[in-house]
Each structure stands twice: as structure tokens, then as C-alpha cells.
Scaffold this active site. Structure first.
Site, mmCIF file in Angstrom:
data_model
loop_
_atom_site.group_PDB
_atom_site.id
_atom_site.type_symbol
_atom_site.label_atom_id
_atom_site.label_comp_id
_atom_site.label_asym_id
_atom_site.label_seq_id
_atom_site.Cartn_x
_atom_site.Cartn_y
_atom_site.Cartn_z
ATOM 1 N N ASP A 207 0.963 21.262 33.637
ATOM 2 C CA ASP A 207 0.839 22.703 33.389
ATOM 3 C C ASP A 207 -0.461 22.934 32.614
ATOM 4 O O ASP A 207 -0.444 23.260 31.429
ATOM 5 C CB ASP A 207 2.036 23.208 32.592
ATOM 6 C CG ASP A 207 2.029 24.718 32.432
ATOM 7 O OD1 ASP A 207 1.242 25.375 33.142
ATOM 8 O OD2 ASP A 207 2.799 25.233 31.610
ATOM 9 N N TYR B 268 0.151 18.224 29.238
ATOM 10 C CA TYR B 268 -0.156 19.577 28.735
ATOM 11 C C TYR B 268 1.134 20.219 28.216
ATOM 12 O O TYR B 268 1.466 21.348 28.556
ATOM 13 C CB TYR B 268 -0.761 20.454 29.825
ATOM 14 C CG TYR B 268 -1.961 19.886 30.541
ATOM 15 C CD1 TYR B 268 -3.246 20.090 30.050
ATOM 16 C CD2 TYR B 268 -1.815 19.172 31.724
ATOM 17 C CE1 TYR B 268 -4.361 19.586 30.716
ATOM 18 C CE2 TYR B 268 -2.920 18.667 32.396
ATOM 19 C CZ TYR B 268 -4.183 18.871 31.891
ATOM 20 O OH TYR B 268 -5.270 18.379 32.562
ATOM 21 N N GLN C 124 4.983 31.674 26.887
ATOM 22 C CA GLN C 124 5.114 32.572 28.029
ATOM 23 C C GLN C 124 5.457 33.986 27.595
ATOM 24 O O GLN C 124 6.326 34.189 26.752
ATOM 25 C CB GLN C 124 6.173 32.022 28.979
ATOM 26 C CG GLN C 124 6.513 32.926 30.130
ATOM 27 C CD GLN C 124 5.295 33.397 30.870
ATOM 28 O OE1 GLN C 124 5.065 34.587 30.945
ATOM 29 N NE2 GLN C 124 4.502 32.510 31.405
ATOM 30 N N ASP D 78 0.012 16.072 24.719
ATOM 31 C CA ASP D 78 -0.951 17.166 24.592
ATOM 32 C C ASP D 78 -2.080 16.679 23.692
ATOM 33 O O ASP D 78 -1.883 15.782 22.858
ATOM 34 C CB ASP D 78 -0.281 18.400 23.985
ATOM 35 C CG ASP D 78 -0.956 19.692 24.402
ATOM 36 O OD1 ASP D 78 -0.302 20.512 25.046
ATOM 37 O OD2 ASP D 78 -2.140 19.856 24.081
ATOM 38 N N CYS E 22 2.102 51.187 26.146
ATOM 39 C CA CYS E 22 1.910 50.347 27.333
ATOM 40 C C CYS E 22 3.277 50.029 27.923
ATOM 41 O O CYS E 22 4.049 49.262 27.329
ATOM 42 C CB CYS E 22 1.178 49.063 26.939
ATOM 43 S SG CYS E 22 0.939 47.918 28.301
ATOM 44 N N CYS F 44 -1.288 28.790 36.209
ATOM 45 C CA CYS F 44 -1.533 30.232 36.146
ATOM 46 C C CYS F 44 -2.737 30.617 36.991
ATOM 47 O O CYS F 44 -3.074 31.791 37.077
ATOM 48 C CB CYS F 44 -1.751 30.670 34.698
ATOM 49 S SG CYS F 44 -3.127 29.853 33.877
#
EC number: 2.1.1.35
Length: 579
Positions: free
Chosen positions: A500, A430, A399, A451, A303, A527
Site C-alpha cells: 500500500d 508500507y 483513511q 515501514d 463542505c 490510491c
């Protein structure tokens, strides 16, 4: 992305993985994780699986054109908890906009087939269509001459004349899904010489390898713009112009985590009661990623969006599976996660001559990075973002594009404080393993990361210590979702909040808590720009109890080149109504 990249599912906070070991003769295997498709965020991983609007089984026979019974698209696991802003919603609104635009442009001058529904091609028929527009899902929206019926076709760009195979008509929506076969006449935007993966147009991951990178960034800017027009429920004049999308330094070789998988042996059916007969493989199964539009694994040996270390690890694991396949009685997902060991250039630990197997050397100004691939989900991996050090369990969320993180965190650092006002405190909601809390802490008197997942808070505490930060600089709190701000004693007038959330966005309870607390400034990273737009709209409209906000800026970051995904950053300021 040349893969479906099926990551483990999120827990509620979006920053912790739930990865279960694959089973080898009934014993947990350290290098295999049985997972389902997931999607991550900036504290975690931005998205793993491309929007696959057509991932459904092919019908055995043609639908009755007179049957207008509604067909309901089945949501993927990563979108099942999205009530507004799902791929299905996005696609529907993009199609409506296309049809409205065509009606406005033609003003009745173009003859349209009034019996288009009766003249639909048989399912399974190959036809030629012209691609009119790219949807925010990454699919081409195409038409036939003289018809306003829309065909949804992957791997195409506006201006393509494509040969496609129709496999589903959705009569209630006046649209059809089709498989891409070939390009009859290419668009000026298309250059197939750019494609770097031989599985492109079969694998369900990458969508845009044929597009120049600048055009990919332009498209992602349009995605952010459409998201706020379609989902914010705000008047156009209160939404600022979208800034140009900020690109990734690497367009290939950027992905630090891949998760190829394989299905169970023929005849295997998952049985929750554990009564499935143990049927071993008689040959090595296909190992790779999902084929576009089908529930079938495509065998993929490499990949090109993976980093060099991850690609070496992929080859190593495939070799292992070709030797060990008979030990498995079920399908599983293989975890491939890059790990970095940073050493001074004069270190005796740096290998002289040939490197150990599956190891990549990267020379920096004063240090050397030795990069390897970890497959044990419970092992600890290390990453560097500039001078910051982060460790995480290999199977947890972080990430996946390390190349863009220095640019991204610098952007946030430069804009986290308002132009004026005495800001002393940061709340990182978060917070996950502490990306924003740790990289921003030096700008504030004190910071708190919050969190709901205790394991994420534990990781964040360890990362803070690794970066020389004690509780006098920042601390982390595992808080119940309904009481996230209960333990915060900061003065809201002197506080900035970073959000986030996972792909589903913030729930109503959290947004209500945030508005009642009323921080001076909010920086929202997402996202999923569609759920982000929905949530920002709630903060800007300011209905009911609590403060309201205005948007200072909106921009996208390209965390995942070659795909239709874009990370959104919105900056908001509290509106003072007491004057």
C-alpha cells in the site's frame, strides 16, 4: 469533494504527516497546521485534492500562435515525485486516444479544419464546445465542430454543449485549457438537481456532483481499465477484465478529515530567511479551499462531503478565526479531524438531553458513538473499523472515508489467501499505523508490518496492543527503504505480501527486493491506479533477477465519491517456472 482539501505532505513511506503549526504572533497555534497539498492512501487517506490539470496563473495576453515553444505544466506538490503516471501523462494519453478514436470513426468523412491552429480563439474569448469524453483526470475533453483541437474543460460530462472561456493554448500538444462558464445544452448524463454544494464548479474539489452515482462508478471502472492499458506495458490478454467499482455506502457526509486554509495578508511573501515584515490582517481572510484552476482561496463556510462532526468543527473554527484573525501574520491550514468515543448504551458518560457543542451522537446496536472534531495535530484521535480500534495523532495519515472501510477490509480478508496452498505468514509493506496487519492478523500464524517511518511503527504497535495483539501474533519493524525484507525470516512459499505505497508507487529498488524475496501471493492497494499499473507491469513481465507474477483480479473502490479518484486493488500470484 467540495474542497481542494490540502493535506500535509507525505514523508517517503506515505503514512506519516509532516504538519507544522501555524504561527500566531510568532507562537505555534495548536489548531492550525501550515501544510501543502497532499494525497493519501488506504492505510492513510485516499486523495485530498482533485486532479487539477489547469491550476496555473492566467496569462496576461494571448500567446503568439506561431510560437511553438513547449509549455511545461507545473506539477502539484503531491505529484512532483511521480515520474510516470502523473495527471499530465494521464491527460495526454486520454487526448491521444480520443483523437485516434475520432479518426477511426470518421475515416476521413468529416471535414476537419486544416488551419485549426491559425483559427484558435483569442485567449480570454468565450466559445461553445461539445464535450466528447471524460478524461481519467476528471476533466471533460471537448471540441468545436470541424476541428480536432481539444479543449480541456472541468465540470462537464460527455454530451454537454458548454460555454467556456479559453485561457491557455498549448500548441505543441494541440490542446487548450478553458474555464467552465455554463451549460448551453445539457447531456442526458447531467442532472444539476443532484448538486448539493453551492460552490460546485468553482471549488477545485468535487467534479461529478451532477452525475448519477452509478455513472460515477462506471467512469471509475474505465479509469482503472485505461490505467492498465496505458501504463502497465502488458499485452491485453494478460490483463483480466476489470471488476465493477465497489461503491461507498455514503456519497456525502463521508469525509472524516478536512483541511481548509487561508492565505497570508496582502503583500505577504514567504521568505526563507525569516525577514518578512509582520503584516497583520486588517480583516478576516477568506477561509476555504482552492478555486478551480487558480491559486486563490475560495471562502467556503461548509463542505457537504465532510461528516457532521467535521462540518460542525469547520463552523466553530471559522467563528474563532473571525475573532482572532488579527493575531496572524501568515497563511495557514486548519486541521479538522473526526474523533469517536464509543460507549455502552447504559454508560453514565452519555449526555442526557442536549449534547455538548460540536458533538454528534450515533446510536449503534449495543453502543453509542459520540463524535467530535479535533483541531490539534498532535492530539490523539480514535476510529473504529467494525470491532477494530485505531488511534492516531490527529495530523497523521489514516483513511478519510470510514464508511467504506468495513466493506474494504472485508474484501481484502476474503481474498488475501489463495484458493490453495499452505499460507502461514503476512508481510504488510508500507504498513503505516497497521490497518492491514491488524485486520488480517487472525488469518495467519504470524504477521509483520514494515515501514520506513519510526513514528508510524510506534502507532502500529500501540494499535496492535489496543486490539489485544502481542508480538506473538504480529510485530512491526522500522526498516531502511533499501533493506525492507532483510529482517524477514518467513518462507516465501508460505507468505503473502500486502503493498500500500504512497501515490508515487513503489520504486525500482523495492520491486527488485520483492521479486527476489518472491512471496507466493501479492495484494497491491493504491490510491493512484496509474502508478499501480506501472508497478504491476514490472511484476508480471518479470524481467531480470527474481520471480514473476500473473494478475488474478483488478477492482476499484470508490473512497472519494463526487471526485475523479479511485482506489485500486490488484491481486497477483507467483508464476512457478520450475515445472
Amino acid at each position: 469533494m467540495a474542497s481542494a482539501l490540502a493535506d500535509a505532505p507525505k514523508v517517503l513511506n506515505g503514512h506519516s504527516d509532516t504538519i507544522m503549526s501555524g504561527i500566531t504572533n510568532g507562537v505555534a497555534s495548536a489548531s492550525v497546521a501550515a501544510t501543502s497539498n497532499g494525497n493519501d492512501n488506504a492505510n492513510g487517506n485516499a486523495n485530498d485534492n482533485a486532479n487539477d490539470s489547469s491550476q496555473q496563473k492566467r496569462p496576461a495576453k494571448r500567446q503568439n500562435p506561431g510560437n511553438n515553444r513547449a509549455w511545461k505544466q507545473k506539477k502539484t506538490k503531491r505529484e512532483k515525485n511521480i515520474t510516470e503516471g502523473s495527471s499530465e501523462d494521464v491527460l495526454r494519453l486520454d487526448i491521444e486516444a480520443l483523437l485516434a478514436s475520432r479518426k477511426s470513426q470518421t475515416d476521413g468523412q468529416v471535414e476537419v479544419d486544416a488551419d485549426a491552429e491559425e483559427n484558435l480563439p483569442e485567449q480570454g474569448t468565450e466559445i461553445e464546445v461539445e464535450v466528447m469524453k471524460l478524461s481519467s483526470t476528471g476533466d471533460g475533453l471537448a471540441m468545436r465542430p470541424g476541428s480536432n483541437w481539444v479543449y480541456i474543460v472541468p465540470f462537464t460530462v460527455p454530451g454537454d454543449i458548454a460555454r467556456v472561456r479559453v485561457y491557455r493554448h498549448v500548441h505543441t500538444e494541440k490542446q487548450s485549457f478553458a474555464d467552465f462558464i455554463s451549460v448551453v445544452k445539457p447531456s442526458p448524463l447531467r442532472d444539476d438537481a443532484r448538486i448539493q454544494c453551492k460552490y460546485f464548479a468553482s471549488c477545485g474539489g468535487c467534479q461529478f456532483q451532477m452525475l448519477d452515482y452509478s455513472e460515477q462508478l462506471n467512469h471509475k471502472k474505465r479509469i482503472v481499465d485505461r490505467a492498465f492499458r496505458n501504463f502497465s506495458n502488458l499485452a491485453p490478454e494478460v490483463v483480466p477484465a476489470i471488476n465493477d467499482t465497489i461503491g461507498s455506502p455514503l456519497q456525502y457526509g463521508y469525509r472524516t478529515k478536512l483541511t481548509p486554509h487561508f492565505d497570508g495578508p496582502p503583500g505577504f511573501r514567504h521568505n526563507k530567511r525569516g525577514k518578512n515584515p509582520r503584516t497583520p490582517f486588517d480583516s478576516c481572510p477568506d477561509i476555504g479551499f482552492m478555486q478551480k484552476g487558480r491559486r486563490k482561496v475560495l471562502d467556503i463556510e461548509d463542505c457537504p462531503i465532510g461528516t457532521s462532526a467535521v462540518r460542525l468543527g469547520m463552523g466553530r473554527e471559522r467563528e474563532r478565526m473571525h475573532k482572532d484573525f488579527a493575531s496572524y501574520q501568515r497563511g495557514a491550514t486548519i486541521l479538522l479531524r473526526e474523533n469517536t468515543k464509543r460507549l455502552p448504551k447504559d454508560s453514565d458518560e452519555i449526555p442526557q438531553g442536549e449534547l455538548p457543542p460540536c458533538t454528534v451522537r450515533v446510536d449503534n446496536e449495543d453502543t453509542v458513538d459520540l463524535k467530535t472534531c479535533i483541531t490539534d495535530s498532535k492530539a490523539t484521535t480514535t476510529e473504529y473499523i467494525g470491532d477494530y480500534l485505531f488511534t492516531n495523532p490527529a495530523g497523521s495519515f489514516f483513511q478519510n472515508n470510514n464508511s467504506i472501510l468495513p466493506k474494504f477490509t472485508q474484501y481484502v480478508r476474503e481474498r488475501i489467501l489463495p484458493p490453495s496452498g499452505n499460507i502461514k505468514y503476512l508481510i504488510d509493506a508500507y504498513s503505516g499505523s497497521g490497518l492491514f496487519t491488524i485486520t488480517l492478523a487472525s488469518l495467519f500464524e504470524h504477521s509483520i508490518g514494515i515501514d520506513i517511518a519510526a513514528d508510524s511503527i510506534a502507532s502500529a504497535g500501540r494499535n496492535a496492543a489496543l486490539n489485544g495483539m502481542g508480538e506473538d501474533r504480529c510485530k512491526f519493524i522500522a526498516a531502511d527503504a533499501g533493506e525492507l525484507f532483510k529482517s524477514v525470516s518467513y518462507n516465501a512459499e508460505e507468505t503473502v505480501v500486502v503493498l500500500d505505497p504512497p501515490r508515487k508507487g513503489c520504486d525500482d529498488s523495492f520491486l527488485s527486493q520483492l521479486r527476489r524475496f518472491g512471496p507466493r501471493r501479492v495484494l497491491y492497494v493504491s490510491c493512484n491506479v496509474h502508478t499501480q499499473a506501472r508497478d504491476v507491469g514490472v511484476l508480471v513481465r518479470g524481467e531480470g533477477e527474481g520471480e514473476r507474477y500473473e494478475i488474478e483480479s483488478l477492482v476499484g473502490f470508490d473512497f472519494f465519491p463526487q471526485t475523479g479518484h479511485v482506489e485500486g486493488v490488484a491481486i497477483l500470484n507467483r508464476v512457478d517456472t520450475k515445472e
